[in-house]
Design a protein around this motif. Structure first.
Motif, PDB file in Angstrom:
ATOM      1  N   ALA A 232       0.841  -1.196   0.000  1.00  0.00           N
ATOM      2  CA  ALA A 232       0.000   0.000   0.000  1.00  0.00           C
ATOM      3  C   ALA A 232       0.876   1.245   0.000  1.00  0.00           C
ATOM      4  O   ALA A 232       1.777   1.387   0.836  1.00  0.00           O
ATOM      5  CB  ALA A 232      -0.927  -0.004   1.205  1.00  0.00           C
ATOM      6  N   ARG A 233       0.606   2.124  -0.934  1.00  0.00           N
ATOM      7  CA  ARG A 233       1.391   3.357  -1.045  1.00  0.00           C
ATOM      8  C   ARG A 233       0.978   4.341   0.039  1.00  0.00           C
ATOM      9  O   ARG A 233      -0.197   4.628   0.227  1.00  0.00           O
ATOM     10  CB  ARG A 233       1.178   3.994  -2.416  1.00  0.00           C
ATOM     11  N   LYS A 234       1.962   4.859   0.746  1.00  0.00           N
ATOM     12  CA  LYS A 234       1.716   5.869   1.770  1.00  0.00           C
ATOM     13  C   LYS A 234       1.826   7.241   1.136  1.00  0.00           C
ATOM     14  O   LYS A 234       2.759   7.513   0.385  1.00  0.00           O
ATOM     15  CB  LYS A 234       2.749   5.738   2.902  1.00  0.00           C
ATOM     16  N   ALA A 235       0.872   8.120   1.430  1.00  0.00           N
ATOM     17  CA  ALA A 235       0.921   9.469   0.864  1.00  0.00           C
ATOM     18  C   ALA A 235       2.206  10.162   1.274  1.00  0.00           C
ATOM     19  O   ALA A 235       2.617  10.089   2.433  1.00  0.00           O
ATOM     20  CB  ALA A 235      -0.276  10.286   1.344  1.00  0.00           C
ATOM     21  N   PRO A 236       2.904  10.843   0.348  1.00  0.00           N
ATOM     22  CA  PRO A 236       4.151  11.528   0.681  1.00  0.00           C
ATOM     23  C   PRO A 236       3.961  12.522   1.809  1.00  0.00           C
ATOM     24  O   PRO A 236       2.945  13.220   1.866  1.00  0.00           O
ATOM     25  CB  PRO A 236       4.523  12.245  -0.635  1.00  0.00           C
ATOM     26  N   ALA A 237       4.936  12.567   2.707  1.00  0.00           N
ATOM     27  CA  ALA A 237       4.820  13.452   3.864  1.00  0.00           C
ATOM     28  C   ALA A 237       4.797  14.909   3.474  1.00  0.00           C
ATOM     29  O   ALA A 237       4.356  15.752   4.234  1.00  0.00           O
ATOM     30  CB  ALA A 237       5.980  13.201   4.838  1.00  0.00           C
ATOM     31  N   LYS A 238       5.275  15.248   2.252  1.00  0.00           N
ATOM     32  CA  LYS A 238       5.362  16.641   1.841  1.00  0.00           C
ATOM     33  C   LYS A 238       4.055  17.172   1.269  1.00  0.00           C
ATOM     34  O   LYS A 238       3.959  18.323   0.906  1.00  0.00           O
ATOM     35  CB  LYS A 238       6.473  16.804   0.802  1.00  0.00           C
ATOM     36  N   LYS A 239       3.041  16.325   1.144  1.00  0.00           N
ATOM     37  CA  LYS A 239       1.785  16.751   0.551  1.00  0.00           C
ATOM     38  C   LYS A 239       0.700  16.857   1.620  1.00  0.00           C
ATOM     39  O   LYS A 239       0.613  16.054   2.526  1.00  0.00           O
ATOM     40  CB  LYS A 239       1.346  15.759  -0.539  1.00  0.00           C
ATOM     41  N   ALA A 240      -0.171  17.860   1.501  1.00  0.00           N
ATOM     42  CA  ALA A 240      -1.270  18.039   2.439  1.00  0.00           C
ATOM     43  C   ALA A 240      -2.337  16.987   2.176  1.00  0.00           C
ATOM     44  O   ALA A 240      -2.525  16.553   1.047  1.00  0.00           O
ATOM     45  CB  ALA A 240      -1.853  19.443   2.281  1.00  0.00           C
ATOM     46  N   PRO A 241      -3.078  16.553   3.210  1.00  0.00           N
ATOM     47  CA  PRO A 241      -2.874  16.964   4.596  1.00  0.00           C
ATOM     48  C   PRO A 241      -1.800  16.112   5.257  1.00  0.00           C
ATOM     49  O   PRO A 241      -1.864  14.901   5.173  1.00  0.00           O
ATOM     50  CB  PRO A 241      -4.239  16.716   5.241  1.00  0.00           C
ATOM     51  N   VAL A 242      -0.826  16.766   5.874  1.00  0.00           N
ATOM     52  CA  VAL A 242       0.275  16.020   6.475  1.00  0.00           C
ATOM     53  C   VAL A 242       0.445  16.303   7.956  1.00  0.00           C
ATOM     54  O   VAL A 242       1.267  15.687   8.600  1.00  0.00           O
ATOM     55  CB  VAL A 242       1.611  16.365   5.767  1.00  0.00           C
ATOM     56  N   LEU A 243      -0.306  17.232   8.490  1.00  0.00           N
ATOM     57  CA  LEU A 243      -0.043  17.661   9.850  1.00  0.00           C
ATOM     58  C   LEU A 243      -1.277  17.583  10.747  1.00  0.00           C
ATOM     59  O   LEU A 243      -1.823  18.582  11.165  1.00  0.00           O
ATOM     60  CB  LEU A 243       0.488  19.111   9.836  1.00  0.00           C
ATOM     61  N   PRO A 244      -1.780  16.370  11.011  1.00  0.00           N
ATOM     62  CA  PRO A 244      -2.852  16.278  11.986  1.00  0.00           C
ATOM     63  C   PRO A 244      -2.373  16.782  13.341  1.00  0.00           C
ATOM     64  O   PRO A 244      -1.171  16.785  13.615  1.00  0.00           O
ATOM     65  CB  PRO A 244      -3.167  14.779  12.031  1.00  0.00           C
ATOM     66  N   ILE A 245      -3.303  17.208  14.169  1.00  0.00           N
ATOM     67  CA  ILE A 245      -2.945  17.901  15.406  1.00  0.00           C
ATOM     68  C   ILE A 245      -1.955  17.110  16.245  1.00  0.00           C
ATOM     69  O   ILE A 245      -1.002  17.656  16.784  1.00  0.00           O
ATOM     70  CB  ILE A 245      -4.221  18.198  16.228  1.00  0.00           C
ATOM     71  N   GLU A 246      -2.153  15.798  16.333  1.00  0.00           N
ATOM     72  CA  GLU A 246      -1.326  15.018  17.245  1.00  0.00           C
ATOM     73  C   GLU A 246       0.040  14.659  16.663  1.00  0.00           C
ATOM     74  O   GLU A 246       0.858  14.077  17.356  1.00  0.00           O
ATOM     75  CB  GLU A 246      -2.067  13.732  17.649  1.00  0.00           C
ATOM     76  N   SER A 247       0.310  14.968  15.392  1.00  0.00           N
ATOM     77  CA  SER A 247       1.568  14.500  14.808  1.00  0.00           C
ATOM     78  C   SER A 247       2.292  15.547  13.958  1.00  0.00           C
ATOM     79  O   SER A 247       3.183  15.205  13.208  1.00  0.00           O
ATOM     80  CB  SER A 247       1.310  13.262  13.948  1.00  0.00           C
ATOM     81  N   TRP A 248       1.943  16.819  14.065  1.00  0.00           N
ATOM     82  CA  TRP A 248       2.612  17.794  13.204  1.00  0.00           C
ATOM     83  C   TRP A 248       4.103  17.875  13.503  1.00  0.00           C
ATOM     84  O   TRP A 248       4.918  18.046  12.598  1.00  0.00           O
ATOM     85  CB  TRP A 248       1.957  19.174  13.350  1.00  0.00           C
ATOM     86  N   ALA A 249       4.472  17.734  14.782  1.00  0.00           N
ATOM     87  CA  ALA A 249       5.896  17.813  15.131  1.00  0.00           C
ATOM     88  C   ALA A 249       6.665  16.648  14.519  1.00  0.00           C
ATOM     89  O   ALA A 249       7.784  16.818  14.015  1.00  0.00           O
ATOM     90  CB  ALA A 249       6.068  17.831  16.646  1.00  0.00           C
ATOM     91  N   THR A 250       6.071  15.447  14.548  1.00  0.00           N
ATOM     92  CA  THR A 250       6.714  14.288  13.928  1.00  0.00           C
ATOM     93  C   THR A 250       6.874  14.493  12.431  1.00  0.00           C
ATOM     94  O   THR A 250       7.897  14.136  11.843  1.00  0.00           O
ATOM     95  CB  THR A 250       5.885  13.018  14.199  1.00  0.00           C
ATOM     96  N   ALA A 251       5.846  15.080  11.805  1.00  0.00           N
ATOM     97  CA  ALA A 251       5.924  15.343  10.365  1.00  0.00           C
ATOM     98  C   ALA A 251       7.075  16.289  10.040  1.00  0.00           C
ATOM     99  O   ALA A 251       7.825  16.064   9.083  1.00  0.00           O
ATOM    100  CB  ALA A 251       4.602  15.917   9.865  1.00  0.00           C
ATOM    101  N   LEU A 252       7.240  17.340  10.838  1.00  0.00           N
ATOM    102  CA  LEU A 252       8.345  18.269  10.603  1.00  0.00           C
ATOM    103  C   LEU A 252       9.692  17.590  10.842  1.00  0.00           C
ATOM    104  O   LEU A 252      10.672  17.864  10.147  1.00  0.00           O
ATOM    105  CB  LEU A 252       8.207  19.499  11.507  1.00  0.00           C
ATOM    106  N   LEU A 253       9.736  16.700  11.821  1.00  0.00           N
ATOM    107  CA  LEU A 253      10.968  15.964  12.079  1.00  0.00           C
ATOM    108  C   LEU A 253      11.323  15.096  10.885  1.00  0.00           C
ATOM    109  O   LEU A 253      12.482  15.021  10.466  1.00  0.00           O
ATOM    110  CB  LEU A 253      10.806  15.110  13.332  1.00  0.00           C
ATOM    111  N   GLU A 254      10.335  14.427  10.305  1.00  0.00           N
ATOM    112  CA  GLU A 254      10.575  13.596   9.128  1.00  0.00           C
ATOM    113  C   GLU A 254      11.071  14.423   7.952  1.00  0.00           C
ATOM    114  O   GLU A 254      11.846  13.938   7.124  1.00  0.00           O
ATOM    115  CB  GLU A 254       9.291  12.859   8.724  1.00  0.00           C
TER     116      GLU A 254
END
Length: 395
Positions: A232-254
């Motif tokens: 299963a293809r995971k949506a690229p982290a650089k495309k919206a929506p990528v920053l749900p409230i509980e994980s935006w910091a993890t997304a920026l870290l990635e």
């Protein structure tokens, strides 16, 4: 060393380590995973960690189990991996790979009075495990998913596929796969035995993880040359929506931001200098410019746009465009504006794919068909024939 330690719910490895050549026995594998879970993303040097024996021995404990752990500790300090050298400053993978042997573990000792193993990674492994957000060439995995795996080869295949999670496919030659898994020439010389002992058990174990896979073999005549994994293809982290409230910091870290930078962003969010919608807007805008080769280091550009807020007027304008005033809505209801068509000549898109900019090349998908699917077809474009030429059109 602290007697009790918290473990991270996410593990991280440099992609060069994921593709290094080594094999482990299950006991070594569990020690490696437990040590990964205790690494601090931001630390600059390795520390010793206490790994409780219950994380290493799952079936039983007692005299024989302790003897196995003690023997493992005596042997693992000589454990070597064959790994790709990195550029000294950037820690990026080089265009012409060169490999070297390094010891993975520096110290490991069974401490009965502490009820576990005290171990630390070798300093030579530091570029592959610490401050990975600076290198920007790493992969994250959830600890709870990794812990479902029982065999070392299944763990290695899990990471190999996780690295390509955004693509949904990874094709490796049989020779390359055997090399990475450190399968010796005399082991499973026939593909059918390699399939039965390595591929099928891995498929069974990964079926209950977040990256179950199927695979196809590609032959040349009667000889299997390549294995194509599909998942299963995971949506690229650089495309919206990528920053749900509980994980935006993890997304920026990635995306490569440093922990100190993420803390500064958090402070701005708390001060209501902007909302999380602006985070998504910045990530998408910078990601688009990076894919076009206009930006070399997206992490730095994202951080600057967030801290200096220079894209905030554009974001607010886009919000106004999405939610026009009531009068404008009424006018639009009476007279709808004609749809704006976006069209690209497929030949031009192919030319850009074949000749990417210097910074877009490393992010290019393996095949042109995958590129079309990810960038165009998934965004609403479709093919049309016009004047004897093929176009990608979005209305």
């Amino acid at each position: 060393m602290q007697p009790k330690e918290n473990t991270n719910q996410q593990l991280a490895q440099h992609n060069a380590l994921i593709n290094a050549r080594f094999s482990m026995i299950p006991l070594q594998m569990r020690l490696f995973v437990s040590m990964l879970a205790r690494q601090d993303f931001g630390q600059t040097e390795f520390r010793s960690h206490l790994i409780p024996i219950k994380e290493l021995i799952l079936d039983s404990q007692g005299g024989s189990a302790y003897e196995r752990v003690n023997a493992m500790c005596q042997n693992i300090m000589e454990f070597k991996i064959y790994i790709e050298k990195l550029e000294p400053q950037t820690r990026r993978r080089t265009k012409k790979p060169a490999f070297t042997y390094i010891n993975l573990i520096s110290t490991a000792s069974w401490e009965p009075e502490l009820g576990g193993v005290v171990a630390s990674f070798n300093v030579d492994a530091l570029p592959y495990l610490l401050q990975l957000q600076e290198a920007g060439n790493f992969t994250l995995a959830d600890l709870k998913e990794v812990q479902k795996l029982k065999s070392p080869s299944a763990l290695r295949i899990y990471w190999l596929l996780k690295e390509y999670a955004e693509f949904g496919r990874r094709t490796m030659s049989v020779q390359e796969l055997r090399f990475v898994l450190d399968v010796q020439d005399h082991e499973y010389p026939q593909f059918r035995s390699f399939k039965a002992k390595i591929l099928e058990p891995a498929r069974d174990q990964l079926s209950v993880t977040d990256i179950p896979f199927s695979y196809e073999v590609q032959r040349q005549g009667k000889v299997v040359q390549r294995v194509s994994f599909q998942f299963a293809r995971k949506a690229p982290a650089k495309k919206a929506p990528v920053l749900p409230i509980e994980s935006w910091a993890t997304a920026l870290l990635e995306l490569g931001l440093k922990p100190d930078s993420i803390k500064q962003v958090e402070d701005q969010l708390k001060a209501k200098e902007y909302d999380e919608g602006y985070l998504r807007f910045v990530v998408e805008r910078v990601g688009s410019q990076h894919r076009l080769g206009k930006i070399k280091k997206p992490a730095g550009a994202i951080y600057k746009a967030l801290v200096e807020k220079y894209l905030l007027p554009d974001y607010l304008e886009s919000q106004r465009a999405v939610a026009p005033p009531k009068k404008a809505k009424a006018v639009a209801a009476k007279k709808a504006a004609p749809a704006i068509e976006v069209a690209y000549l497929v030949a031009d898109v192919r030319a850009m794919y074949d000749n990417p900019g210097p910074f877009a090349k490393k992010d290019r998908l393996p095949t042109f068909e995958e590129h079309l699917q990810a960038i165009y077809l998934s965004q609403g474009f479709s093919f049309e024939e016009r004047g004897g030429q093929k176009w990608l059109v979005k209305k």
